[in-house]
Design a protein around this motif. Structure first.
Motif, PDB file in Angstrom:
ATOM      1  N   TRP A  45      42.400  44.498  46.418  1.00  0.00           N
ATOM      2  CA  TRP A  45      41.286  45.298  46.275  1.00  0.00           C
ATOM      3  C   TRP A  45      41.202  46.285  45.255  1.00  0.00           C
ATOM      4  N   ASP A  46      42.432  46.911  45.010  1.00  0.00           N
ATOM      5  CA  ASP A  46      42.246  47.689  43.851  1.00  0.00           C
ATOM      6  C   ASP A  46      41.691  47.148  42.504  1.00  0.00           C
ATOM      7  N   LEU A  51      37.153  46.301  38.574  1.00  0.00           N
ATOM      8  CA  LEU A  51      36.471  45.426  37.712  1.00  0.00           C
ATOM      9  C   LEU A  51      35.364  45.879  36.720  1.00  0.00           C
ATOM     10  N   GLY A  52      34.581  46.849  37.496  1.00  0.00           N
ATOM     11  CA  GLY A  52      33.400  47.595  36.739  1.00  0.00           C
ATOM     12  C   GLY A  52      33.847  48.025  35.393  1.00  0.00           C
ATOM     13  N   PRO A  61      31.950  44.841  44.860  1.00  0.00           N
ATOM     14  CA  PRO A  61      32.262  45.685  46.305  1.00  0.00           C
ATOM     15  C   PRO A  61      32.681  44.780  47.396  1.00  0.00           C
ATOM     16  N   ILE A  62      34.131  44.947  47.967  1.00  0.00           N
ATOM     17  CA  ILE A  62      34.563  44.188  49.036  1.00  0.00           C
ATOM     18  C   ILE A  62      33.681  44.485  50.107  1.00  0.00           C
ATOM     19  N   ALA A  63      33.270  43.364  50.733  1.00  0.00           N
ATOM     20  CA  ALA A  63      32.088  43.347  51.677  1.00  0.00           C
ATOM     21  C   ALA A  63      32.815  43.486  53.196  1.00  0.00           C
ATOM     22  N   ILE A 265      34.676  39.217  49.324  1.00  0.00           N
ATOM     23  CA  ILE A 265      33.593  38.918  48.668  1.00  0.00           C
ATOM     24  C   ILE A 265      32.435  39.934  48.412  1.00  0.00           C
ATOM     25  N   PRO A 266      31.499  39.904  47.490  1.00  0.00           N
ATOM     26  CA  PRO A 266      30.675  41.002  47.183  1.00  0.00           C
ATOM     27  C   PRO A 266      29.359  40.949  47.730  1.00  0.00           C
TER      28      PRO A 266
END
Length: 300
Positions: A45-46, A51-52, A61-63, A265-266
């Protein structure tokens, strides 16, 4: 699940259950979901959180950033009958430890298909055999993250063992989201030349070399592809699936499997399902992809 997430998940749960209900299915089979030790998952997740700044603007963003028990409960609410614990090492000495964790997770999570992994290192055949004998039903290999050649001679006995045991392997070998030294169809083609009965499931439809990996499946009867993130708005903006290949996708309908990448997933889980539906390949194709192919492969 916290109260806010419970409230927001309700409409999505209903939406997903309506989707498979109107297809006449008993639920979904998702061959590409991620469960792993919490500290490992948080490092994943980190990576996505950063990534941005790394890519100059690609936000991911992790959903579904909940605790493990909440995530398994949500999949069950969605009606996912069987799912996986896709996990993978990025260095030697890690795979056996991950396999031990995954075996324990499968024992306490009966609807999770017992998942294992591997890495090109001395002893790989031994721990792969141990995992198979312990009941592993699917393996995960990640050529991109592991930065290894899948045709490495160290892996050859393990591939042979898995081919003989008829245990499927979900393998990330395409060059999306970024190419690696050993990604693409050529290295995995060399593996299949040696082990044509190996049950490979190419993750992400082989993104971004979609047509090359469709060709691999057309030439090898045991090669399948999973839908993970393919056809979604997110992926279509970056690596669109070529419309000219839709007839080939339809022809291979008995070897395409639902994958989602949950929880990493975003976008909402339901979007993957609707992305498949809007391909316009028909309800029979959707039933096979979303449930029947996976149910048959894993003898559910």
């Amino acid at each position: 699940m916290d109260d806010h997430r419970m409230a927001s998940a309700g409409p999505e749960v209903e939406e997903i259950r309506r989707f498979w209900g109107r297809l006449g299915l008993p639920g979904l089979v998702d061959v590409h979901t991620h469960f792993m030790p919490e500290r490992v998952l948080h490092k994943v997740w980190d990576y996505f959180d950063a990534l941005g700044s790394l890519t100059g603007g690609l936000e991911w963003p992790i959903a579904y950033r909940q605790e493990e028990a909440q995530r398994t409960a949500l999949l069950r609410e969605f009606g996912v009958r069987a799912f996986t614990a896709m996990l993978y090492p990025h260095k030697p000495g890690m795979a056996r430890w991950l396999n031990g964790w995954a075996a324990d997770f499968a024992r306490r999570t009966p609807d999770c298909l017992h998942t294992a992994t591997l890495y090109p290192e001395p002893g790989v055949e031994t721990y792969v055999r141990e995992a198979v004998e312990a009941g592993a039903r699917v393996f995960k290999a990640h050529v991109q993250v592991g930065a290894y050649d899948p045709a490495d001679e160290l892996l050859d006995p393990a591939w042979g063992l898995l081919a003989e045991a008829r245990v499927p392997v979900v393998i990330h070998c395409g060059s999306g989201p970024a190419p690696g030294k050993h990604t693409g169809p050529e290295p995995i083609g060399r593996v299949l030349a040696r082990h044509p009965q190996l049950r490979l499931i190419v993750a992400h439809m082989g993104m971004s070399e979609y047509e090359d990996f469709l060709g691999l499946a057309e030439r090898h009867a045991q090669v399948r592809l999973d839908t993970t993130m393919a056809f979604t708005d997110f992926s279509e903006a970056l690596m669109p699936f070529p419309r000219r290949a839709l007839p080939r996708l339809a022809e291979l309908g008995d070897r395409i499997l639902l994958g989602s990448d949950f929880p990493n997933i975003p976008y909402p889980y339901a979007h993957q399902l609707h992305a498949l539906e809007r391909l316009g390949l028909g309800e029979e194709w959707l039933r096979a992809v979303c449930h029947d192919n996976g149910a048959a492969l894993f003898r559910l």
